[in-house]
Design a protein around this motif. Structure first.
Motif, PDB file in Angstrom:
ATOM      1  N   ASN A  14     -44.892  22.494  41.374  1.00  0.00           N
ATOM      2  CA  ASN A  14     -44.923  23.956  41.236  1.00  0.00           C
ATOM      3  C   ASN A  14     -43.562  24.583  41.528  1.00  0.00           C
ATOM      4  N   ASN A  15     -42.521  24.063  40.871  1.00  0.00           N
ATOM      5  CA  ASN A  15     -41.168  24.628  40.915  1.00  0.00           C
ATOM      6  C   ASN A  15     -40.421  24.411  42.222  1.00  0.00           C
ATOM      7  N   THR A  16     -40.759  23.393  42.970  1.00  0.00           N
ATOM      8  CA  THR A  16     -40.005  23.114  44.194  1.00  0.00           C
ATOM      9  C   THR A  16     -38.641  22.527  43.842  1.00  0.00           C
ATOM     10  N   TYR A  17     -38.629  21.418  43.111  1.00  0.00           N
ATOM     11  CA  TYR A  17     -37.383  20.798  42.661  1.00  0.00           C
ATOM     12  C   TYR A  17     -37.303  20.705  41.144  1.00  0.00           C
ATOM     13  N   TYR A  18     -38.454  20.691  40.496  1.00  0.00           N
ATOM     14  CA  TYR A  18     -38.526  20.571  39.039  1.00  0.00           C
ATOM     15  C   TYR A  18     -39.557  21.571  38.527  1.00  0.00           C
ATOM     16  N   PRO A  19     -39.516  21.868  37.220  1.00  0.00           N
ATOM     17  CA  PRO A  19     -40.492  22.818  36.672  1.00  0.00           C
ATOM     18  C   PRO A  19     -41.921  22.301  36.796  1.00  0.00           C
ATOM     19  N   GLU A  20     -42.856  23.206  37.014  1.00  0.00           N
ATOM     20  CA  GLU A  20     -44.271  22.831  37.115  1.00  0.00           C
ATOM     21  C   GLU A  20     -44.718  22.097  35.859  1.00  0.00           C
ATOM     22  N   ASN A  21     -45.646  21.169  36.039  1.00  0.00           N
ATOM     23  CA  ASN A  21     -46.247  20.419  34.935  1.00  0.00           C
ATOM     24  C   ASN A  21     -45.206  19.696  34.070  1.00  0.00           C
ATOM     25  N   SER A  22     -44.153  19.198  34.691  1.00  0.00           N
ATOM     26  CA  SER A  22     -43.145  18.429  33.951  1.00  0.00           C
ATOM     27  C   SER A  22     -43.209  16.962  34.382  1.00  0.00           C
ATOM     28  N   ILE A  23     -42.743  16.077  33.521  1.00  0.00           N
ATOM     29  CA  ILE A  23     -42.687  14.651  33.858  1.00  0.00           C
ATOM     30  C   ILE A  23     -41.827  14.452  35.105  1.00  0.00           C
ATOM     31  N   GLU A  24     -40.707  15.159  35.159  1.00  0.00           N
ATOM     32  CA  GLU A  24     -39.792  15.020  36.281  1.00  0.00           C
ATOM     33  C   GLU A  24     -40.464  15.413  37.598  1.00  0.00           C
ATOM     34  N   ALA A  25     -41.273  16.460  37.572  1.00  0.00           N
ATOM     35  CA  ALA A  25     -41.994  16.895  38.770  1.00  0.00           C
ATOM     36  C   ALA A  25     -43.028  15.845  39.182  1.00  0.00           C
ATOM     37  N   ILE A  26     -43.711  15.265  38.207  1.00  0.00           N
ATOM     38  CA  ILE A  26     -44.702  14.223  38.512  1.00  0.00           C
ATOM     39  C   ILE A  26     -44.022  13.019  39.150  1.00  0.00           C
ATOM     40  N   LEU A  27     -42.894  12.590  38.578  1.00  0.00           N
ATOM     41  CA  LEU A  27     -42.165  11.450  39.140  1.00  0.00           C
ATOM     42  C   LEU A  27     -41.650  11.768  40.546  1.00  0.00           C
ATOM     43  N   GLN A  87     -42.736  22.075  17.283  1.00  0.00           N
ATOM     44  CA  GLN A  87     -42.203  23.387  17.646  1.00  0.00           C
ATOM     45  C   GLN A  87     -42.039  23.517  19.158  1.00  0.00           C
ATOM     46  N   LEU A  88     -43.026  23.048  19.921  1.00  0.00           N
ATOM     47  CA  LEU A  88     -42.943  23.110  21.379  1.00  0.00           C
ATOM     48  C   LEU A  88     -41.777  22.293  21.921  1.00  0.00           C
ATOM     49  N   ARG A  89     -41.452  21.187  21.269  1.00  0.00           N
ATOM     50  CA  ARG A  89     -40.366  20.317  21.736  1.00  0.00           C
ATOM     51  C   ARG A  89     -39.001  21.008  21.618  1.00  0.00           C
ATOM     52  N   ARG A  90     -38.913  22.105  20.879  1.00  0.00           N
ATOM     53  CA  ARG A  90     -37.666  22.871  20.783  1.00  0.00           C
ATOM     54  C   ARG A  90     -37.443  23.734  22.029  1.00  0.00           C
ATOM     55  N   LEU A  91     -38.504  23.970  22.782  1.00  0.00           N
ATOM     56  CA  LEU A  91     -38.416  24.802  23.981  1.00  0.00           C
ATOM     57  C   LEU A  91     -37.950  23.973  25.176  1.00  0.00           C
ATOM     58  N   ARG A  92     -37.425  24.657  26.186  1.00  0.00           N
ATOM     59  CA  ARG A  92     -37.069  24.019  27.446  1.00  0.00           C
ATOM     60  C   ARG A  92     -37.827  24.719  28.564  1.00  0.00           C
ATOM     61  N   LEU A  93     -38.274  23.924  29.524  1.00  0.00           N
ATOM     62  CA  LEU A  93     -38.980  24.480  30.672  1.00  0.00           C
ATOM     63  C   LEU A  93     -38.007  25.229  31.571  1.00  0.00           C
ATOM     64  N   VAL A  94     -38.512  26.221  32.279  1.00  0.00           N
ATOM     65  CA  VAL A  94     -37.690  26.977  33.217  1.00  0.00           C
ATOM     66  C   VAL A  94     -38.246  26.804  34.622  1.00  0.00           C
ATOM     67  N   MET A  95     -37.365  26.976  35.597  1.00  0.00           N
ATOM     68  CA  MET A  95     -37.751  26.971  37.011  1.00  0.00           C
ATOM     69  C   MET A  95     -37.941  28.413  37.443  1.00  0.00           C
ATOM     70  N   LEU A  96     -39.046  28.678  38.088  1.00  0.00           N
ATOM     71  CA  LEU A  96     -39.320  30.013  38.604  1.00  0.00           C
ATOM     72  C   LEU A  96     -38.993  30.002  40.091  1.00  0.00           C
ATOM     73  N   LYS A  97     -37.897  30.608  40.448  1.00  0.00           N
ATOM     74  CA  LYS A  97     -37.404  30.586  41.829  1.00  0.00           C
ATOM     75  C   LYS A  97     -38.162  31.586  42.707  1.00  0.00           C
ATOM     76  N   PRO A  98     -38.264  31.309  44.020  1.00  0.00           N
ATOM     77  CA  PRO A  98     -38.977  32.213  44.941  1.00  0.00           C
ATOM     78  C   PRO A  98     -38.427  33.647  44.942  1.00  0.00           C
ATOM     79  N   ASP A  99     -37.132  33.803  44.637  1.00  0.00           N
ATOM     80  CA  ASP A  99     -36.551  35.147  44.635  1.00  0.00           C
ATOM     81  C   ASP A  99     -36.804  35.900  43.327  1.00  0.00           C
ATOM     82  N   GLY A 100     -37.565  35.287  42.418  1.00  0.00           N
ATOM     83  CA  GLY A 100     -37.914  35.944  41.162  1.00  0.00           C
ATOM     84  C   GLY A 100     -36.989  35.621  40.000  1.00  0.00           C
TER      85      GLY A 100
END
Length: 192
Positions: A14-27, A87-100
């Motif tokens: 949930n955006n601690t180090y990686y974007p939520e629901n990402s492979i990187e976050a799962i790893l 089409q979705l693969r053209r998008l990049r995930l974003v990190m939602l920081k605590p400060d907004g």
């Protein structure tokens, strides 16, 4: 009595180090020693299961920036069921920081297939399936992927997904799981 608490990570970090629901976050959750990870699934227009909490790509991707930059070939709608996987693969995930603030990453929206390929048998995956716009069919949507990766013991399915099945159907699924799955990894032992 002789057990321990188990950890469940919501939306895979949930955006601690990686974007939520990402492979990187799962790893990252696996590397941190988490027992379980909760993931949200959506279905694309062309029938691919992807990880996304919202049914819209607006909050968690760079779709606005792409549109502002004049990107062509993207659906007018932000709703995942209106997008193809390509089409979705053209998008990049974003990190939602605590400060907004929002920070764009280079990470893409993963498919459930991607997740099982890298995480099955490494962590328990608890599925959260939104049924507002799509009626999930365990037998057609989820079971083939569990079978492909022999991930029966790695994935927790919402009970509502199986609620309409008959006892005969449930027994049939149990037999398939018994037949197709082999115990792997270290076996748990009772502490005396």
């Amino acid at each position: 009595p002789n057990g321990r608490l188990m950890s469940l990570i919501h939306r895979a970090e949930n955006n601690t180090y990686y974007p939520e629901n990402s492979i990187e976050a799962i790893l990252s959750c696996i590397a941190a020693g988490a027992d379980m990870v909760e993931l949200d699934l959506c279905m694309t227009k062309d029938g691919h299961i992807v990880l996304m909490h919202d049914k819209s790509v607006a909050r968690t991707t760079n779709v606005r920036q792409l549109r502002d930059a004049g990107a062509v070939g993207l659906p007018d709608s932000d709703m995942i069921p209106d997008w193809t996987l390509e089409q979705l693969r053209r998008l990049r995930l974003v990190m939602l920081k605590p400060d907004g603030t929002v920070e764009q990453t280079n990470y893409v929206i993963p498919t459930f297939d991607d997740v099982l390929m890298v995480a099955a048998d490494k962590i328990i995956i608890m599925l959260d399936l939104d049924t507002t716009d799509y009626e999930w069919n365990y037998e057609l949507d989820i079971y083939p992927l569990l079978k492909k990766y022999n991930a029966y013991r790695s994935v927790g399915i919402p009970v509502g997904m199986c609620a309409s099945y008959t006892d005969e159907h449930i027994n049939e699924l149990i037999e398939m799981v018994k037949k197709d799955s082999e115990p792997r990894g270290p076996q748990l032992k009772t502490i005396s």
